[in-house]
Design an enzyme around this catalytic site. Structure first.
Site, PDB file in Angstrom:
ATOM      1  N   TRP A 184      -5.725   1.204  10.080  1.00 40.91           N
ATOM      2  CA  TRP A 184      -5.785   1.118   8.626  1.00 40.91           C
ATOM      3  C   TRP A 184      -5.490  -0.305   8.169  1.00 40.91           C
ATOM      4  O   TRP A 184      -6.035  -0.782   7.178  1.00 40.91           O
ATOM      5  CB  TRP A 184      -4.834   2.130   7.985  1.00 40.91           C
ATOM      6  N   GLU A 237     -11.898   5.265   4.173  1.00 42.81           N
ATOM      7  CA  GLU A 237     -11.399   6.140   5.247  1.00 42.81           C
ATOM      8  C   GLU A 237     -12.494   6.360   6.294  1.00 42.81           C
ATOM      9  O   GLU A 237     -12.212   6.406   7.484  1.00 42.81           O
ATOM     10  CB  GLU A 237     -10.904   7.473   4.692  1.00 42.81           C
ATOM     11  N   TYR A 253       0.834  -1.200   0.000  1.00 42.45           N
ATOM     12  CA  TYR A 253       0.000   0.000   0.000  1.00 42.45           C
ATOM     13  C   TYR A 253       0.875   1.259   0.000  1.00 42.45           C
ATOM     14  O   TYR A 253       0.667   2.174  -0.788  1.00 42.45           O
ATOM     15  CB  TYR A 253      -0.941  -0.017   1.203  1.00 42.45           C
TER      16      TYR A 253
END
Length: 184
Positions: free
Chosen positions: A47, A39, A17
């Site tokens: 995350w 988000e 990522y």
């Protein structure tokens, strides 16, 4: 290779990522909607949790196509609430549906969400010039306020700042990171 401190070297998901996506300017409207939605789901979670569930989110939310999501009714909400592959939070699921409506209205108003988003910076990337950790900026405050005014939820300034970082409106790679433009 030196990376940002948050990119856990023991996590292949984080490394991929970080190296291939985070902080790179994104202009595809569907991808922007995906990241905005993810988000919002991340709020209060790590995350990494979202990255691990990302493929399940894509399946559950019809690959984040806003025009499909706006058609979700109570039955689909219940199906999503029963899906152990995603974050099962009713408020976040309902926000994703409501946000899809607003997203489409923004596209209709200005031609694309990409045009809307990047208009806040005149189409330019905001480049990190220090390693100071931030939770929000004046830019994320303005965008958050505008999106809330339009009817979106789970778009507080901290969520929006993380979104801006993720889609490359803000390049917050640490100064020593190989992804920082000064190191390329």
């Amino acid at each position: 290779m030196k990376r940002c401190r948050w990119a856990d070297p023991n996590s292949e998901l984080y490394i991929a990522y970080h190296d291939n996506e985070w902080g790179r300017p994104e202009h595809d409207d569907r991808k922007l909607f995906e990241m905005l939605t993810l988000e919002g789901f991340q709020a209060g979670l790590s995350w990494l949790t979202i990255l691990k569930k990302r493929e399940a989110f894509r399946r559950a939310f019809d690959n984040f196509q806003p025009d499909v999501i706006v058609q979700y009714g109570p039955e689909k909400v219940e199906t999503l609430m029963a899906d152990a592959g995603i974050v099962r939070n009713r408020r976040k699921i309902e926000a994703a549906i409501r946000n899809a409506w607003v997203y489409l209205s923004i596209q209709k108003e200005v031609g694309s969400f990409d045009r809307y988003l990047w208009s806040f910076t005149g189409g330019k990337v905001i480049l990190n010039t220090d390693d100071e950790a931030r939770a929000h900026t004046e830019l994320s405050d303005r965008i958050s306020k505008d999106l809330k005014h339009r009817g979106m939820s789970f778009v507080g300034t901290t969520i929006i700042y993380a979104f801006l970082q993720a889609v490359g409106v803000v390049n917050d790679h640490e100064l020593s990171c190989f992804c920082h433009p000064n190191n390329q």
